[in-house]
Design an enzyme around this catalytic site. Structure first.
Site, PDB file in Angstrom:
ATOM      1  N   ASN A 140     -10.698  22.382   4.438  1.00  0.00           N
ATOM      2  CA  ASN A 140     -10.738  21.716   5.745  1.00  0.00           C
ATOM      3  C   ASN A 140     -10.064  20.351   5.558  1.00  0.00           C
ATOM      4  OD1 ASN A 140     -11.336  20.819   8.275  1.00  0.00           O
ATOM      5  ND2 ASN A 140     -13.555  21.092   8.135  1.00  0.00           N
ATOM      6  N   ARG A 168     -11.585  17.859  17.914  1.00  0.00           N
ATOM      7  CA  ARG A 168     -11.092  17.349  16.637  1.00  0.00           C
ATOM      8  C   ARG A 168      -9.818  18.094  16.244  1.00  0.00           C
ATOM      9  NH1 ARG A 168     -14.792  20.160  11.776  1.00  0.00           N
ATOM     10  NH2 ARG A 168     -14.273  22.287  12.388  1.00  0.00           N
ATOM     11  N   THR A 190      -2.697  -5.839   0.653  1.00  0.00           N
ATOM     12  CA  THR A 190      -2.154  -4.479   0.799  1.00  0.00           C
ATOM     13  C   THR A 190      -2.947  -3.740   1.877  1.00  0.00           C
ATOM     14  OG1 THR A 190      -3.538  -3.444  -0.890  1.00  0.00           O
ATOM     15  CG2 THR A 190      -1.458  -4.410  -1.638  1.00  0.00           C
ATOM     16  N   ASP A 191      -4.226  -4.093   1.994  1.00  0.00           N
ATOM     17  CA  ASP A 191      -5.053  -3.473   3.028  1.00  0.00           C
ATOM     18  C   ASP A 191      -4.485  -3.754   4.421  1.00  0.00           C
ATOM     19  OD1 ASP A 191      -7.630  -2.034   3.594  1.00  0.00           O
ATOM     20  OD2 ASP A 191      -7.943  -3.851   4.783  1.00  0.00           O
ATOM     21  N   GLN A 202     -15.170  28.248   9.680  1.00  0.00           N
ATOM     22  CA  GLN A 202     -15.695  29.556   9.298  1.00  0.00           C
ATOM     23  C   GLN A 202     -15.380  30.596  10.383  1.00  0.00           C
ATOM     24  OE1 GLN A 202     -17.242  26.598   8.830  1.00  0.00           O
ATOM     25  NE2 GLN A 202     -18.791  26.688   7.230  1.00  0.00           N
ATOM     26  N   LYS A 262       0.876  -1.193   0.000  1.00  0.00           N
ATOM     27  CA  LYS A 262       0.000   0.000   0.000  1.00  0.00           C
ATOM     28  C   LYS A 262       0.901   1.227   0.000  1.00  0.00           C
ATOM     29  CE  LYS A 262      -4.306  -0.216   0.813  1.00  0.00           C
ATOM     30  NZ  LYS A 262      -5.201  -0.856  -0.150  1.00  0.00           N
ATOM     31  N   HIS A 285      -9.331  17.126   6.423  1.00  0.00           N
ATOM     32  CA  HIS A 285      -9.915  16.218   7.410  1.00  0.00           C
ATOM     33  C   HIS A 285      -8.912  15.200   7.931  1.00  0.00           C
ATOM     34  CE1 HIS A 285     -13.709  17.985   6.401  1.00  0.00           C
ATOM     35  NE2 HIS A 285     -13.623  17.585   5.140  1.00  0.00           N
ATOM     36  N   PHE A 306     -17.014  20.777  16.329  1.00  0.00           N
ATOM     37  CA  PHE A 306     -17.990  21.048  15.271  1.00  0.00           C
ATOM     38  C   PHE A 306     -19.255  20.268  15.583  1.00  0.00           C
ATOM     39  CE2 PHE A 306     -19.892  20.553  10.971  1.00  0.00           C
ATOM     40  CZ  PHE A 306     -20.072  21.907  10.713  1.00  0.00           C
TER      41      PHE A 306
HETATM   42  O1  LIG Z   1     -15.556  23.727  10.410  1.00  0.00           O
HETATM   43  C1  LIG Z   1     -16.369  23.098   9.700  1.00  0.00           C
HETATM   44  N1  LIG Z   1     -17.289  23.789   8.972  1.00  0.00           N
HETATM   45  C2  LIG Z   1     -18.219  23.163   8.185  1.00  0.00           C
HETATM   46  O2  LIG Z   1     -19.047  23.840   7.521  1.00  0.00           O
HETATM   47  C3  LIG Z   1     -18.190  21.759   8.144  1.00  0.00           C
HETATM   48  N2  LIG Z   1     -18.926  20.832   7.483  1.00  0.00           N
HETATM   49  C4  LIG Z   1     -18.454  19.607   7.831  1.00  0.00           C
HETATM   50  O3  LIG Z   1     -18.877  18.521   7.394  1.00  0.00           O
HETATM   51  N3  LIG Z   1     -17.419  19.737   8.699  1.00  0.00           N
HETATM   52  C5  LIG Z   1     -17.229  21.060   8.913  1.00  0.00           C
HETATM   53  N4  LIG Z   1     -16.344  21.743   9.672  1.00  0.00           N
END
Ligand SMILES: O=c1[nH]c(=O)c2[nH]c(=O)[nH]c2[nH]1
Length: 307
Positions: free
Chosen positions: A257, A183, A57-58, A231, A12, A259, A166
């Site tokens: 963002n 998070r 590979t997983d 935001q 992987k 993730h 969030f």
């Molecule tokens: O800070 C965030 N704003 C969002 O608008 C949003 N939408 C989401 O799925 N995660 C997040 N996180």
């Protein structure tokens, strides 16, 4: 035409593992891109399709994440050595394991009441900027009379390993996202700001100083904002700049963002106590907004791509 199998390897590639070590409220990051390539007695799978010698590979991917939890990441070399030894010694058919690792370096953000060398202010302990990344940009327009200067930066990668939540968002029948109370918040800052210097009569801003200061305020606001959404963090970053730099009237941000998903280590009997994350590269949320000095006309284009 008779053929024979030549050199072959499999595994992987590009496992993006982020390991956070929480030493009280001082956090440490290891951010690696780990690629596993295994070779050995793999004739059968190529010739006949028998998978009897094939470790998926997983599984190699899972091993990377599980090892990040179980053994930690002291250094990329130590981590790679550990993985390579594991694959070769635990799997009979595997003769050679090649582990390639890229490491992304992070440094602590210096906050308003501390500096990066001294871990004093709280915020410094969990806010990081990725080393040697950003590109500085500028666009100058002159129509023979008036000047417009829009400067900024892109690819300034930052992360908070805590102080981000969030929740309380709209939920419809397609919503599966779990509310988050602690998070990782990570983004690649792309920002463009417009100077209110427009004619030769006015004193020109000190461009070098202004850039350094705008960057500093932006980073400090990122580090010091307890975030309920990206935001909200964006707005804090923009208003910090507008409030502290009188030469700047408008700033626009485009913030992906980035993730970081907690890896489920339960299947391996391991508890993931907010330590091991999978850093996804796409899709990503994209949060964009302009912050303006009150009373000023917005002039920075909505789309920053070519600016
Ligand atoms: O800070 C965030 N704003 C969002 O608008 C949003 N939408 C989401 O799925 N995660 C997040 N996180």
């Amino acid at each position: 035409m008779p053929t024979i199998l030549g050199q072959n390897q499999y595994g992987k590639a590009e496992n993006r593992v982020v390991r956070i070590t929480r030493d009280g409220d001082t956090h440490h990051i290891k951010d690696l891109n780990v690629s596993v390539a295994l070779s050995g007695d793999m004739d059968d799978v190529h010739y006949s399709g028998s998978n009897a010698n094939v470790l998926p590979t997983d599984t190699t991917k899972n091993t990377v994440f599980a090892f990040a939890k179980e053994h930690g990441i002291e250094s990329a070399e130590q981590f790679g050595i550990h993985l390579a030894r594991h694959f070769v010694s635990s799997q009979e058919p595997i003769e050679v394991a090649r582990i390639r690792i890229e490491e992304y370096a992070w440094e602590r953000i210096a906050t308003s009441d501390g500096n990066s060398k001294f871990i004093g202010a709280d915020e410094v302990k969990h806010s990081f900027v990725r080393k040697g990344q950003e590109t500085r940009t500028t666009q100058i327009t002159f129509d023979g009379e008036k000047w417009e200067v829009i400067s900024g930066l892109k690819d300034l990668t930052v992360m908070n390993s805590t102080n981000s939540e969030f929740w309380g968002y709209v939920k419809d029948r397609y919503t599966t996202l779990k509310e988050a109370y602690d998070r990782i918040l990570a983004t690649d800052v792309s920002a463009r700001w417009r100077y209110n210097w427009t004619d030769d009569e006015q004193r020109m801003p000190n461009w070098e100083k202004s850039y350094e200061q705008a960057r500093k305020h932006m980073l400090q606001a990122f580090a010091e904002t307890y975030s309920l959404s990206l935001q909200q963090t964006l707005y804090q970053m923009g208003s910090r700049i507008i409030n502290s730099r009188s030469e700047i009237d408008e700033i626009r941000f485009s913030l992906p963002n980035n993730h970081h998903f907690l890896v489920d280590l339960e299947p391996f009997g391991l508890k993931n106590d907010n330590e091991v994350y999978f850093a996804a590269d796409r899709p990503y949320g994209l949060i964009e907004a302009t912050v303006l000095r009150d009373g000023v006309e917005p002039k920075i284009p909505v789309d920053l791509t070519n600016l």
